[in-house]
Design an enzyme around this catalytic site. Sequence first.
Site, PDB file in Angstrom:
ATOM      1  N   CYS A 115      97.243  20.041  11.021  1.00  0.00           N
ATOM      2  CA  CYS A 115      98.704  20.220  10.934  1.00  0.00           C
ATOM      3  C   CYS A 115      99.230  21.252  11.930  1.00  0.00           C
ATOM      4  CB  CYS A 115      99.089  20.623   9.522  1.00  0.00           C
ATOM      5  SG  CYS A 115      98.527  19.462   8.300  1.00  0.00           S
ATOM      6  N   HIS A 255     106.205  23.543   9.571  1.00  0.00           N
ATOM      7  CA  HIS A 255     105.386  22.427   9.110  1.00  0.00           C
ATOM      8  C   HIS A 255     105.742  22.125   7.654  1.00  0.00           C
ATOM      9  CE1 HIS A 255     102.224  19.789   8.096  1.00  0.00           C
ATOM     10  NE2 HIS A 255     101.493  20.673   7.447  1.00  0.00           N
ATOM     11  N   ASN A 285     103.963  15.254   3.786  1.00  0.00           N
ATOM     12  CA  ASN A 285     103.275  16.003   4.842  1.00  0.00           C
ATOM     13  C   ASN A 285     102.761  15.011   5.887  1.00  0.00           C
ATOM     14  OD1 ASN A 285     101.474  17.407   6.443  1.00  0.00           O
ATOM     15  ND2 ASN A 285     100.449  18.449   4.760  1.00  0.00           N
TER      16      ASN A 285
HETATM   17  N1  ACO Z   1     100.568  14.881 -10.807  1.00  0.00           N
HETATM   18  C1  ACO Z   1     100.429  15.524 -11.976  1.00  0.00           C
HETATM   19  N2  ACO Z   1      99.601  16.550 -12.161  1.00  0.00           N
HETATM   20  C2  ACO Z   1      98.864  16.948 -11.127  1.00  0.00           C
HETATM   21  C3  ACO Z   1      98.952  16.332  -9.858  1.00  0.00           C
HETATM   22  C4  ACO Z   1      99.842  15.248  -9.727  1.00  0.00           C
HETATM   23  N3  ACO Z   1     100.005  14.586  -8.561  1.00  0.00           N
HETATM   24  N4  ACO Z   1      98.105  16.945  -9.017  1.00  0.00           N
HETATM   25  C5  ACO Z   1      97.500  17.922  -9.713  1.00  0.00           C
HETATM   26  N5  ACO Z   1      97.960  17.931 -10.982  1.00  0.00           N
HETATM   27  C6  ACO Z   1      97.579  18.826 -12.077  1.00  0.00           C
HETATM   28  C7  ACO Z   1      96.222  19.429 -11.881  1.00  0.00           C
HETATM   29  O1  ACO Z   1      95.227  18.538 -12.325  1.00  0.00           O
HETATM   30  C8  ACO Z   1      96.324  20.665 -12.747  1.00  0.00           C
HETATM   31  O2  ACO Z   1      96.097  20.296 -14.092  1.00  0.00           O
HETATM   32  P1  ACO Z   1      95.188  21.247 -15.040  1.00  0.00           P
HETATM   33  O3  ACO Z   1      95.934  22.552 -15.092  1.00  0.00           O
HETATM   34  O4  ACO Z   1      95.184  20.476 -16.307  1.00  0.00           O
HETATM   35  O5  ACO Z   1      93.880  21.328 -14.353  1.00  0.00           O
HETATM   36  C9  ACO Z   1      97.776  21.070 -12.617  1.00  0.00           C
HETATM   37  O6  ACO Z   1      98.474  19.937 -12.115  1.00  0.00           O
HETATM   38  C10 ACO Z   1      98.007  22.255 -11.686  1.00  0.00           C
HETATM   39  O7  ACO Z   1      97.254  22.036 -10.495  1.00  0.00           O
HETATM   40  P2  ACO Z   1      97.344  23.052  -9.297  1.00  0.00           P
HETATM   41  O8  ACO Z   1      96.390  22.599  -8.236  1.00  0.00           O
HETATM   42  O9  ACO Z   1      97.239  24.453  -9.790  1.00  0.00           O
HETATM   43  O10 ACO Z   1      98.837  22.828  -8.823  1.00  0.00           O
HETATM   44  P3  ACO Z   1      99.613  23.630  -7.747  1.00  0.00           P
HETATM   45  O11 ACO Z   1     100.846  24.191  -8.324  1.00  0.00           O
HETATM   46  O12 ACO Z   1      98.710  24.545  -6.960  1.00  0.00           O
HETATM   47  O13 ACO Z   1     100.067  22.475  -6.753  1.00  0.00           O
HETATM   48  C11 ACO Z   1      99.445  21.528  -4.650  1.00  0.00           C
HETATM   49  C12 ACO Z   1      99.085  21.662  -6.118  1.00  0.00           C
HETATM   50  C13 ACO Z   1     100.783  20.853  -4.559  1.00  0.00           C
HETATM   51  C14 ACO Z   1      98.387  20.663  -3.980  1.00  0.00           C
HETATM   52  C15 ACO Z   1      99.508  22.937  -3.999  1.00  0.00           C
HETATM   53  O14 ACO Z   1      98.345  23.647  -4.332  1.00  0.00           O
HETATM   54  C16 ACO Z   1      99.645  22.880  -2.525  1.00  0.00           C
HETATM   55  O15 ACO Z   1     100.647  22.446  -1.989  1.00  0.00           O
HETATM   56  N6  ACO Z   1      98.630  23.370  -1.788  1.00  0.00           N
HETATM   57  C17 ACO Z   1      98.693  23.388  -0.344  1.00  0.00           C
HETATM   58  C18 ACO Z   1      98.474  21.998   0.168  1.00  0.00           C
HETATM   59  C19 ACO Z   1      98.674  22.011   1.660  1.00  0.00           C
HETATM   60  O16 ACO Z   1      99.505  22.677   2.181  1.00  0.00           O
HETATM   61  N7  ACO Z   1      97.867  21.254   2.355  1.00  0.00           N
HETATM   62  C20 ACO Z   1      98.040  21.361   3.770  1.00  0.00           C
HETATM   63  C21 ACO Z   1      97.514  20.217   4.366  1.00  0.00           C
HETATM   64  S1  ACO Z   1      97.683  20.514   6.038  1.00  0.00           S
HETATM   65  C22 ACO Z   1      96.556  19.620   6.900  1.00  0.00           C
HETATM   66  O17 ACO Z   1      95.934  20.145   7.793  1.00  0.00           O
HETATM   67  C23 ACO Z   1      96.333  18.163   6.509  1.00  0.00           C
END
Ligand code: ACO
Length: 338
Positions: A115, A255, A285
């Site tokens: 990214c 980004h 994304n």
């Molecule tokens: N729908 C419903 N529930 C979900 C989903 C979903 N799509 N995905 C995860 N959950 C659940 C999890 O299972 C978890 O449940 P649990 O508490 O029972 O275990 C709960 O939601 C909370 O999960 P978290 O991972 O703590 O959620 P968080 O608030 O951290 O959000 C997210 C997750 C959106 C992925 C966040 O961590 C994030 O944005 N991280 C950065 C991702 C990113 O920027 N990636 C960059 C990619 S760049 C590249 O180079 C490709």
Amino acid sequence: MNQTGVRIAGVGHYVPKRVLTNSDLEQMFDTSDEWITTRTGMKERHIAAPDEPTSDVALGAARAALANAGLEPSAIGCIIVATVTPDYAFPATACIVGAKLGIQGVPGFDMEIACSGFIYGLTVASSMIRTGVFKRILLIGAEELSRLVNYDDRNTAVLFGDGAGAVVLEAAERDSYLGSELGADGTNPTDLYLPVGGTGALPITAEDIAAKRNTITMNGREVFRFAVTKMIAATTHALDSAGLTPNDITWVIPHQANKRIIEAAAKRLDIGPERVIINIERYGNTSAASIPIALSETAAAGKLKDGDVLLFVGFGGGLSWGAVAWRWSANGKNGTRA
Ligand code: ACO
């Protein structure tokens, strides 16, 4: 070697037709529009057709940027495609885009830094123009991350979309490049990676494919923490190198990985939401494509004025990060060339 300036002469973007909404995802696995919207800011993303490779979305963006610049493909001296989803492991997608544009013979190469690809690409391409190596470079961020997503994994499946954005960079008297900061730390590459398919693992097996180990794997919480910290640090350092402060920024074009990441970083930098471009609700994304798509939309909306200071900032797999401070140089309609 002669030193010259660089400017963006044209910008454009392209996204595939098919739209995947949060309610579509609700039909595929246990998730909800409410969860996705509040945790990420995303509502829909575009998905490439099976017969539409990354070079095709790159081509759409390239043509739009060339039209915006009022230039023919023959005006381009070099093509750079920032992507982690190339048509093939090799040859470079940039070579294929060159052929599709009808400018065989023009050099082209890909940059693979996830990214952060557009930020790195903008720095590299600007350096080549400012040192006189090329007069015009077509820089494209193009991705089809939907091809790498495991649609059984709700943790990652909601996040990614396909698309491309492109800029035509050209030599100019007034320099738009004000300063930049790039960084990478490969200590924990598996925080965000594709487990199999490269040489870091044994050759891919039928078992790997059955277990979907050939899809995006991410430590979401760790990446989130890293992202906020590095967006702040990269912005601060890029501004320092340009002799600027957050107050000088007209538009932050970040980004688009998670609306909460963008908002948290902007708040800590004391940059109000009215100066931050967010379009994540419509694209998800799109990795290296997200910044040039957002730039293209901002220019097309007529929001960019000559002399505006733009701050491009991103992060991604590597882990990697970067920011570029850029002075917008307008020349006609849509903030670019007439
Ligand atoms: N729908 C419903 N529930 C979900 C989903 C979903 N799509 N995905 C995860 N959950 C659940 C999890 O299972 C978890 O449940 P649990 O508490 O029972 O275990 C709960 O939601 C909370 O999960 P978290 O991972 O703590 O959620 P968080 O608030 O951290 O959000 C997210 C997750 C959106 C992925 C966040 O961590 C994030 O944005 N991280 C950065 C991702 C990113 O920027 N990636 C960059 C990619 S760049 C590249 O180079 C490709």
